[in-house]
Structure formats: structure tokens, C-alpha cells
Design an enzyme around this catalytic site. Sequence first.
Site, mmCIF file in Angstrom:
data_model
loop_
_atom_site.group_PDB
_atom_site.id
_atom_site.type_symbol
_atom_site.label_atom_id
_atom_site.label_comp_id
_atom_site.label_asym_id
_atom_site.label_seq_id
_atom_site.Cartn_x
_atom_site.Cartn_y
_atom_site.Cartn_z
ATOM 1 N N HIS A 8 0.890 -1.393 -0.160
ATOM 2 C CA HIS A 8 -0.118 -0.034 0.007
ATOM 3 C C HIS A 8 0.725 1.346 0.074
ATOM 4 C CE1 HIS A 8 0.488 -0.788 4.385
ATOM 5 N NE2 HIS A 8 0.462 0.654 4.367
ATOM 6 N N HIS A 87 3.972 7.393 3.277
ATOM 7 C CA HIS A 87 4.742 6.120 3.484
ATOM 8 C C HIS A 87 4.426 5.118 2.411
ATOM 9 C CE1 HIS A 87 1.524 4.538 6.057
ATOM 10 N NE2 HIS A 87 2.054 3.288 5.737
ATOM 11 N N GLU A 136 7.437 1.208 5.202
ATOM 12 C CA GLU A 136 6.888 0.325 6.017
ATOM 13 C C GLU A 136 7.161 -1.075 5.502
ATOM 14 O OE1 GLU A 136 2.880 0.816 6.638
ATOM 15 O OE2 GLU A 136 2.540 -1.224 7.618
HETATM 16 C C1 LIG Z 1 0.888 0.714 11.496
HETATM 17 C C2 LIG Z 1 -0.708 1.110 10.921
HETATM 18 C C3 LIG Z 1 -0.366 1.338 9.603
HETATM 19 C C4 LIG Z 1 -0.101 0.248 8.591
HETATM 20 O O1 LIG Z 1 0.003 0.321 7.582
HETATM 21 O O2 LIG Z 1 -0.143 -0.948 9.258
HETATM 22 C C5 LIG Z 1 0.392 2.723 9.190
HETATM 23 O O3 LIG Z 1 0.976 2.689 8.281
HETATM 24 S S1 LIG Z 1 0.270 4.032 10.574
HETATM 25 C C6 LIG Z 1 1.566 5.020 9.776
HETATM 26 C C7 LIG Z 1 1.713 5.870 10.844
HETATM 27 N N1 LIG Z 1 2.786 5.395 11.766
HETATM 28 C C8 LIG Z 1 4.108 6.042 11.577
HETATM 29 O O4 LIG Z 1 4.500 6.474 10.744
HETATM 30 C C9 LIG Z 1 5.035 5.262 12.496
HETATM 31 C C10 LIG Z 1 6.410 5.455 11.888
HETATM 32 N N2 LIG Z 1 6.969 6.909 11.934
HETATM 33 C C11 LIG Z 1 7.506 7.589 12.928
HETATM 34 O O5 LIG Z 1 8.157 7.072 13.884
HETATM 35 C C12 LIG Z 1 7.734 9.005 12.680
HETATM 36 O O6 LIG Z 1 6.546 9.576 11.929
HETATM 37 C C13 LIG Z 1 9.022 9.681 12.081
HETATM 38 C C14 LIG Z 1 10.113 9.434 12.928
HETATM 39 C C15 LIG Z 1 9.315 9.057 10.662
HETATM 40 C C16 LIG Z 1 8.948 10.964 12.005
HETATM 41 O O7 LIG Z 1 8.485 11.535 13.282
HETATM 42 P P1 LIG Z 1 8.108 13.395 13.377
HETATM 43 O O8 LIG Z 1 7.693 13.854 11.889
HETATM 44 O O9 LIG Z 1 7.721 13.709 14.657
HETATM 45 O O10 LIG Z 1 9.879 13.555 13.355
HETATM 46 P P2 LIG Z 1 10.717 14.862 12.901
HETATM 47 O O11 LIG Z 1 9.831 16.162 12.504
HETATM 48 O O12 LIG Z 1 11.770 14.925 13.625
HETATM 49 O O13 LIG Z 1 11.058 14.145 11.293
HETATM 50 C C17 LIG Z 1 12.380 13.709 11.219
HETATM 51 C C18 LIG Z 1 12.666 14.180 9.795
HETATM 52 O O14 LIG Z 1 12.167 13.095 8.922
HETATM 53 C C19 LIG Z 1 10.885 13.864 7.929
HETATM 54 N N3 LIG Z 1 9.955 13.062 7.796
HETATM 55 C C20 LIG Z 1 8.912 12.760 9.004
HETATM 56 N N4 LIG Z 1 7.931 12.013 8.400
HETATM 57 C C21 LIG Z 1 8.309 11.840 7.076
HETATM 58 C C22 LIG Z 1 7.847 11.051 6.043
HETATM 59 N N5 LIG Z 1 6.393 10.615 6.273
HETATM 60 N N6 LIG Z 1 8.292 10.710 4.952
HETATM 61 C C23 LIG Z 1 9.402 11.751 4.593
HETATM 62 N N7 LIG Z 1 10.277 12.359 5.448
HETATM 63 C C24 LIG Z 1 9.438 12.428 6.875
HETATM 64 C C25 LIG Z 1 10.793 15.291 8.454
HETATM 65 O O15 LIG Z 1 10.630 16.237 7.690
HETATM 66 C C26 LIG Z 1 12.339 15.468 9.216
HETATM 67 O O16 LIG Z 1 13.204 15.983 8.190
HETATM 68 P P3 LIG Z 1 14.094 17.312 8.572
HETATM 69 O O17 LIG Z 1 14.969 17.383 7.156
HETATM 70 O O18 LIG Z 1 15.023 16.670 9.601
HETATM 71 O O19 LIG Z 1 13.100 18.336 8.736
HETATM 72 CO CO LIG Z 2 0.851 1.706 6.427
#
Ligand SMILES: CC[C@H](C(=O)O)C(=O)SCCNC(=O)CCNC(=O)[C@H](O)C(C)(C)COP(=O)(O)OP(=O)(O)OC[C@H]1O[C@@H](n2cnc3c(N)ncnc32)[C@H](O)[C@@H]1OP(=O)(O)O
Ligand SMILES: [Co+2]
Length: 145
Positions: A8, A87, A136
Site C-alpha cells: 500500500h 509512506h 513500512e
Molecule cells: C501501523 C498502522 C498502519 C499500517 O500500515 O499498518 C500505518 O502505516 S500507520 C502510519 C503511521 N505510523 C508511523 O508513521 C510510524 C513511523 N513513523 C515515525 O516514527 C515518525 O513519523 C517519524 C520518526 C518517521 C517522523 O516523526 P516526526 O515527524 O515527529 O519527526 P521529525 O519531525 O523529527 O522528522 C524527522 C525528519 O524526517 C522527516 N519526515 C517525517 N515524516 C516523514 C515522512 N512520512 N516521509 C518523509 N520524511 C519524513 C521530517 O521532515 C524531518 O526531516 P528534516 O529534514 O529533519 O526536517
Molecule cells: Co501503512
Amino acid sequence: MKLGRLNHIGVATPSIADSIAHYRDVMGASDITEPFDLPEQGVKVCFVNTPTHSGMDGTQIELIEPYDESSPINGFLAKNPAGGQHHVCFEVPDIAEARAEFEGMGKRVLGPTRIGAHGTPIFFVHPKDMQGMLTEIMETSKGDH
Ligand SMILES: CC[C@H](C(=O)O)C(=O)SCCNC(=O)CCNC(=O)[C@H](O)C(C)(C)COP(=O)(O)OP(=O)(O)OC[C@H]1O[C@@H](n2cnc3c(N)ncnc32)[C@H](O)[C@@H]1OP(=O)(O)O
Ligand SMILES: [Co+2]
């Protein structure tokens, strides 16, 4: 690592209801699941199933809305208020083996392996280690071919 099926594309949205209307009325989607809550993952989820073609499985748009203020997608939506591509999810035959491979390559695996929205084990790899794409990895459900 062997590239597996694209299960997905995760799309974050501030309103899953508005996104359902978009995929139904603008994109003509005819197979959208009822939203359901995944509090332990901090999201409300539903799936827009895309059609199969020439015998190939379709894929899914996974719509995700923050479940609460601790949702892991709040940071993304703060930077992208309209939502958007969040993602991608690829399937693997063995989640533990895949996790060990990514960790062995020095990629940051985020948190524990847990059960995702498809009821199978998943984990995420940090976007900064994955060409900017939050990735993921999901174990193919045993029932699937
Ligand atoms: C699980 C149920 C379902 C499934 O399919 O089964 C799902 O998929 S649920 C999806 C939601 N869950 C998650 O996303 C869990 C994993 N994600 C995380 O742990 C956080 O979202 C994380 C660590 C990727 C980012 O957290 P956060 O935005 O709070 O941190 P920062 O702002 O410090 O980001 C760090 C850096 O990464 C860039 N960033 C954040 N999110 C994304 C993204 N989705 N794609 C690309 N880049 C991303 C953010 O812009 C920061 O970059 P920087 O250059 O340092 O500004
Ligand atoms: Co997902």
C-alpha cells in the site's frame, strides 16, 4: 533483501471523511473500506482498494488520520496541512529476517515490530535512511499467495 509486492501507499490526511469523498467522487473509487481506529498505532485508517488488472492484484491507498495528539503523523501534518503521500509499504516473507537485514545495513528501524492495520507484523525504517521515503515493511499474511 528481495523487493516484495507494494502492499500500500500510506496517505496522511487531516480528515479521512474528506479523503474518502475525494477518492469516491473525484477518482471514481468503488471499493473503499469503512474507517477503523488503531489507537495503539495512533491512527484512524481505511483502505481505497485499486482494481486488479491482467490477473495482477491491485494495491491500496491507505488513508490515515491522527487518532489523538500523540499520533506519529501529527508532525507530518503540521508540515503538510493538506496531508499527502506519507509512506510506502512493501511485503516480505519473514519480518524478523527483514528487520535483521535493515539493521545490518545500519538503517534506523523505528520502534518494535508490531501488528499493523492488516493484522500482520510490520516495522518502519526512517525516511532519512531510505532516500527520503518513510518505508513500512510488512510480513505477507499467510493466507495471501
Ligand atoms: C501501523 C498502522 C498502519 C499500517 O500500515 O499498518 C500505518 O502505516 S500507520 C502510519 C503511521 N505510523 C508511523 O508513521 C510510524 C513511523 N513513523 C515515525 O516514527 C515518525 O513519523 C517519524 C520518526 C518517521 C517522523 O516523526 P516526526 O515527524 O515527529 O519527526 P521529525 O519531525 O523529527 O522528522 C524527522 C525528519 O524526517 C522527516 N519526515 C517525517 N515524516 C516523514 C515522512 N512520512 N516521509 C518523509 N520524511 C519524513 C521530517 O521532515 C524531518 O526531516 P528534516 O529534514 O529533519 O526536517
Ligand atoms: Co501503512
